[in-house]
Design a protein around this motif. Structure first.
Motif, PDB file in Angstrom:
ATOM      1  N   UNK A 191      61.094  -4.250   3.823  1.00  0.00           N
ATOM      2  CA  UNK A 191      62.218  -3.682   4.558  1.00  0.00           C
ATOM      3  C   UNK A 191      63.114  -2.871   3.642  1.00  0.00           C
ATOM      4  N   UNK A 192      63.365  -3.375   2.431  1.00  0.00           N
ATOM      5  CA  UNK A 192      64.201  -2.629   1.488  1.00  0.00           C
ATOM      6  C   UNK A 192      63.566  -1.291   1.110  1.00  0.00           C
ATOM      7  N   UNK A 193      62.258  -1.286   0.954  1.00  0.00           N
ATOM      8  CA  UNK A 193      61.615  -0.017   0.596  1.00  0.00           C
ATOM      9  C   UNK A 193      61.690   0.969   1.748  1.00  0.00           C
ATOM     10  N   UNK A 194      61.612   0.481   2.989  1.00  0.00           N
ATOM     11  CA  UNK A 194      61.772   1.378   4.135  1.00  0.00           C
ATOM     12  C   UNK A 194      63.192   1.941   4.195  1.00  0.00           C
ATOM     13  N   UNK A 195      64.179   1.128   3.837  1.00  0.00           N
ATOM     14  CA  UNK A 195      65.559   1.624   3.758  1.00  0.00           C
ATOM     15  C   UNK A 195      65.650   2.723   2.699  1.00  0.00           C
ATOM     16  N   UNK A 196      65.010   2.506   1.562  1.00  0.00           N
ATOM     17  CA  UNK A 196      65.023   3.513   0.492  1.00  0.00           C
ATOM     18  C   UNK A 196      64.359   4.811   0.953  1.00  0.00           C
ATOM     19  N   UNK A 197      63.294   4.708   1.727  1.00  0.00           N
ATOM     20  CA  UNK A 197      62.629   5.912   2.239  1.00  0.00           C
ATOM     21  C   UNK A 197      63.524   6.615   3.256  1.00  0.00           C
ATOM     22  N   UNK A 198      64.196   5.846   4.105  1.00  0.00           N
ATOM     23  CA  UNK A 198      65.134   6.435   5.066  1.00  0.00           C
ATOM     24  C   UNK A 198      66.260   7.160   4.337  1.00  0.00           C
ATOM     25  N   UNK A 199      66.759   6.559   3.250  1.00  0.00           N
ATOM     26  CA  UNK A 199      67.809   7.202   2.449  1.00  0.00           C
ATOM     27  C   UNK A 199      67.310   8.530   1.883  1.00  0.00           C
ATOM     28  N   UNK A 200      66.067   8.550   1.416  1.00  0.00           N
ATOM     29  CA  UNK A 200      65.496   9.799   0.899  1.00  0.00           C
ATOM     30  C   UNK A 200      65.361  10.838   2.006  1.00  0.00           C
ATOM     31  N   UNK A 201      64.961  10.402   3.189  1.00  0.00           N
ATOM     32  CA  UNK A 201      64.742  11.338   4.295  1.00  0.00           C
ATOM     33  C   UNK A 201      66.034  12.016   4.720  1.00  0.00           C
ATOM     34  N   UNK A 202      67.170  11.271   4.751  1.00  0.00           N
ATOM     35  CA  UNK A 202      68.419  11.885   5.210  1.00  0.00           C
ATOM     36  C   UNK A 202      68.987  12.863   4.197  1.00  0.00           C
ATOM     37  N   UNK A 203      68.431  12.907   2.998  1.00  0.00           N
ATOM     38  CA  UNK A 203      68.809  13.968   2.054  1.00  0.00           C
ATOM     39  C   UNK A 203      68.314  15.329   2.536  1.00  0.00           C
ATOM     40  N   UNK A 204      67.411  15.327   3.534  1.00  0.00           N
ATOM     41  CA  UNK A 204      66.761  16.545   4.018  1.00  0.00           C
ATOM     42  C   UNK A 204      66.078  17.261   2.859  1.00  0.00           C
TER      43      UNK A 204
END
Length: 270
Positions: A149-162
């Motif tokens: 779950x934490x790694x998915x949060x990290x990927x979501x954080x990367x995605x919102x950087x556009x």
């Protein structure tokens, strides 16, 4: 197009990366493989400029990455998001705030320091969490989540950087097989839906073959293989991995079917 031209990095008397030249077209999903200590992490960190090259140049389109500093370097790191093995979340903060950290380059500094996020930023962050089926965890502390779950949060954080590119440094090294598949499917989905270039360091050759369009094999800091996954025979893999070949050639979970991803919309985050 990401272009590395004769890039090297030395740490004291040790050469971590030696004369690497690569061209990676936009929208690629590239796996960087090789045994521990081959130079994979240093290579990605140079692209993101967390480590400066000793020599050579790195270009992305018309941007000379190796010459950036100050705001221009911060802007580049926003365009070239990094995902780490150890997640790099702020454990005491909730999941939504951790994802919103990916918007720092999009908002004024004063607002970000006071966590005065706009409704648009919040909507973008929640949409990213929903894509990875963890929107229901938005209010939980990050350190209460499982590793996957934490790694998915990290990927979501990367995605919102556009970002234009995502660099993933051994993103599944500490995960079990089920969460490994979830995380790799998430990276593949980002690549296919949005056309974002993904360069991913992987130890498992089976995972690399299953998810990547192209494999770059490193040994002792040099590129010793560069080609399609099907071109990498087991004999070549054993030469590449040496004593670690048995572990690297282990069976990996199958990726999410590509056919359903390729036809998906690739425009906005929300």
């Amino acid at each position: 197009m990401l272009v590395l031209d004769d890039v090297s990095r030395q740490f004291n008397n040790k050469t971590a990366v030696a004369g690497v030249s690569l061209s990676i077209p936009a929208g690629s999903f590239v796996g960087v493989i090789g045994r521990s200590g081959a130079g994979k992490s240093t290579l990605l960190r140079m692209v993101n400029r967390l480590v400066d090259p000793t020599s050579g140049s790195i270009r992305f389109g018309d941007v000379d990455v190796t010459r950036l500093d100050g705001k221009a370097l911060r802007d580049w790191r926003a365009r070239c998001a990094m995902i780490f093995q150890q997640f790099n979340l702020v454990g005491r903060l909730d999941v939504l705030t951790n994802v919103l950290m990916g918007r720092l380059s999009k908002v004024p500094t004063a607002r970000s320091l006071l966590r005065l996020w706009s409704e648009e930023d919040r909507a973008i962050a929640l949409a990213a969490l929903e894509q990875f089926d963890i929107a229901q965890l938005a209010a939980q502390r990050a350190d209460s989540l499982s590793g996957g779950q934490q790694q998915r949060v990290a990927i979501a954080r990367a995605l919102v950087q556009e970002p234009d590119a995502i660099l993933a440094d051994e993103p599944i090294a500490s995960l079990d097989p089920r969460n490994t598949k979830v995380v790799m499917d998430a990276l593949l989905r980002i690549n296919r839906h949005y056309g974002i270039t993904v360069v991913c360091n992987l130890h498992s050759l089976d995972l690399a073959r299953g998810y990547c369009d192209r494999l770059i094999g490193m040994s002792a800091g040099r590129v010793v293989f560069d080609g399609a996954p099907q071109m990498l025979t087991e004999d070549v893999a054993r030469d590449l991995y040496g004593l670690e070949a048995g572990e690297a050639l282990g069976h990996a979970p199958a990726p999410e079917p590509r056919a359903g991803l390729i036809g998906a919309p690739a425009a906005a985050l929300i």
